[in-house]
Design an enzyme around this catalytic site. Structure first.
Site, short mmCIF file in Angstrom:
data_model
loop_
_atom_site.label_atom_id
_atom_site.label_comp_id
_atom_site.label_asym_id
_atom_site.label_seq_id
_atom_site.Cartn_x
_atom_site.Cartn_y
_atom_site.Cartn_z
N SER A 142 21.67 -8.98 -11.45
CA SER A 142 22.94 -9.66 -11.18
C SER A 142 23.82 -9.69 -12.42
O SER A 142 25.03 -9.94 -12.33
CB SER A 142 22.68 -11.08 -10.69
OG SER A 142 22.06 -11.85 -11.71
N GLN A 143 23.24 -9.44 -13.60
CA GLN A 143 24.03 -9.47 -14.84
C GLN A 143 25.12 -8.41 -14.85
O GLN A 143 26.19 -8.61 -15.42
CB GLN A 143 23.11 -9.31 -16.05
CG GLN A 143 22.18 -10.51 -16.26
CD GLN A 143 21.15 -10.25 -17.34
OE1 GLN A 143 20.97 -9.13 -17.81
NE2 GLN A 143 20.42 -11.30 -17.73
N SER A 169 19.18 -12.60 -6.59
CA SER A 169 19.63 -13.55 -7.61
C SER A 169 21.07 -13.98 -7.37
O SER A 169 21.85 -14.18 -8.31
CB SER A 169 19.48 -12.96 -9.02
OG SER A 169 18.13 -12.78 -9.35
N ASP A 282 13.17 -16.19 -13.20
CA ASP A 282 12.81 -16.82 -14.46
C ASP A 282 11.78 -17.94 -14.30
O ASP A 282 11.15 -18.34 -15.28
CB ASP A 282 14.05 -17.38 -15.15
CG ASP A 282 14.90 -16.29 -15.80
OD1 ASP A 282 14.38 -15.18 -16.00
OD2 ASP A 282 16.08 -16.55 -16.10
N LYS A 309 12.03 -7.69 -18.54
CA LYS A 309 12.49 -8.82 -19.34
C LYS A 309 12.01 -8.63 -20.78
O LYS A 309 11.74 -7.52 -21.22
CB LYS A 309 11.97 -10.12 -18.73
CG LYS A 309 12.51 -10.42 -17.34
CD LYS A 309 13.99 -10.77 -17.39
CE LYS A 309 14.49 -11.24 -16.03
NZ LYS A 309 15.91 -11.69 -16.10
N ARG A 354 9.54 -17.43 -22.41
CA ARG A 354 9.09 -18.09 -21.18
C ARG A 354 7.57 -18.00 -21.01
O ARG A 354 6.96 -18.90 -20.43
CB ARG A 354 9.82 -17.50 -19.97
CG ARG A 354 11.31 -17.77 -20.02
CD ARG A 354 12.00 -17.59 -18.70
NE ARG A 354 13.44 -17.71 -18.85
CZ ARG A 354 14.12 -18.84 -18.89
NH1 ARG A 354 13.49 -19.99 -18.78
NH2 ARG A 354 15.44 -18.83 -19.05
#
Length: 402
Positions: A142-143, A169, A282, A309, A354
């Site tokens: 989606s970025q 997303s 995430d 990621k 994360r």
């Protein structure tokens, strides 16, 4: 490399969450494009520094734009720089140079921008982005779409983003549109994607950044597994997709109460469930930790984008769970976890913030605690994380720094 030792403890109390990284990235760029106004509060993290220095590079016409390890900064700023007609080379560190940029390398040359790249970073762009139709997959990141939404209102003509696959997303896109609306930018949703009028003007304002729902997941998981933890500073009406953590915890059978901007999770009898993480990738590390302490089987799916990621988060989570004697199998888009006894172990942080934060939570309840490498990676998004864990009674100690 730093190593953190996490010992058994029972977290109790309340913590006020830092400002949302996702909202702050967007607001900082909008403020830059408006020519003024403030954005506050801003957490002092590597990702925030990445966006701030990228904005400085464009403002001062520097040749190099260093995005450090921030995928959001990189993918948001590339089309913004192109819309401003900048000639600049994007660089980064860690895994960022390896993360996909294929859609931009295809789209930007179709709309007047020259790209020089071997497939990733460094990437040099030059030329003026032109308006038009931008066809892009909705299930890669989606970025890309957010980056186009930030840039296309600046162009002379109207543009359309046409999604060639189903959008994943979507909450991140909803957040983008909400921030853009605050700055006076109109993005219309269509049957095929989004319509963006050209020649729009970003308005100047002072923007207050809401609390970060993605960080709330770690503390709420700790409370549900074996404590009593409240997180404060959250907007229950937020467009942040990660507020879904409340529903995820309910699916596990957790005791959750909501009181204004405070969400509380108490020790609960957790049961395995099925989670489609396509809109909340995430949160998968936190969900996996919950699953390790839940009776029965948990199936996590729809998370294939986690392979790109800071680490391959599917592989990272599965590998660490196996070290802890948790029964887990990896799937192409997620994992299957059978909860039960969780042993102590020496774990790898994979230089992924994360992963380190999620397994810090797990370590508080494992048999004998854990050690985790690469704990300095929390500086990417939440430098005060260990301090906040300690404030709740958690026993964490950085034992090596070499």
């Amino acid at each position: 490399m730093s190593i953190v030792k996490v010992e058994n403890s029972i977290p109790r109390g309340a913590v006020r969450l830092p400002a949302s990284k996702s909202a702050a990235h967007r607001a900082l760029i909008c403020s830059f494009l408006s020519g003024g106004g403030s954005v506050h509060p801003i957490i002092d993290s590597d990702d925030m520094r990445a966006t701030q220095q990228a904005i400085k590079a464009l403002r001062e016409n520097e040749d190099i734009c260093d995005c450090i390890e921030s995928g959001s900064t990189l993918r948001f700023m590339i089309p913004v720089a192109a819309a401003l007609g900048k000639t600049v080379t994007f660089v980064g560190s860690g895994k960022l140079p390896e993360r996909p940029l294929g859609d931009y390398l295809r789209l930007l040359p179709e709309h007047g921008v020259t790209c020089e790249s071997g497939g990733g970073l460094p990437l040099k762009i030059s030329g003026q982005l032109k308006s038009g139709t931008f066809e892009i997959a909705g299930d890669v990141s989606s970025q890309y779409i957010t980056g186009l939404m930030l840039a296309l209102p600046l162009l002379d003509g109207d543009s359309e983003i046409v999604l060639t696959t189903e959008l994943q997303s979507k909450p991140y896109i909803d957040l983008t549109r909400a921030v853009l609306t605050s700055y006076g930018i109109d993005i219309a949703e269509t049957e095929k994607g989004y319509y963006i009028k050209g020649n729009q003007q970003y308005k100047t304002l002072d923007f207050t950044v809401e609390g970060d729902w993605s960080q709330a997941a770690f503390f709420l998981a700790a409370g549900a597994i074996g404590g009593n933890v409240a997180v404060r500073g959250l907007d229950v009406d937020s467009t942040q997709g990660d507020k879904e953590i409340v529903n995820v915890l309910h699916k596990f059978g957790a005791r959750i109460t909501v009181n204004g901007d405070e969400i509380r999770a108490e020790k609960s009898t957790l049961k395995g469930t099925e989670i489609n993480a396509s809109d909340i990738p995430d949160m998968v590390p936190s969900i996996a930790v919950l699953a390790a302490f839940a009776s029965g089987t948990t199936v996590i799916s729809g998370a294939e984008r986690l392979r790109y990621k800071e680490s391959d988060r599917i592989e990272s989570v599965v590998s660490n769970l196996r070290r802890l004697n948790v029964s887990v199998s990896e799937t192409p888009d997620g994992m299957i976890i059978k909860g039960g006894e969780v042993k102590g172990a020496a774990l790898c942080g994979y230089n992924d913030h994360r992963i380190v934060m999620a397994f810090t939570v797990l370590g508080m309840f494992s048999e004998g605690g854990v050690t985790i490498t690469d704990c300095e990676s929390i500086n990417k998004s939440y430098p005060a994380f260990f301090d906040d864990v300690i404030s709740l009674g958690g026993k964490v100690n950085v034992i090596s720094n070499r």
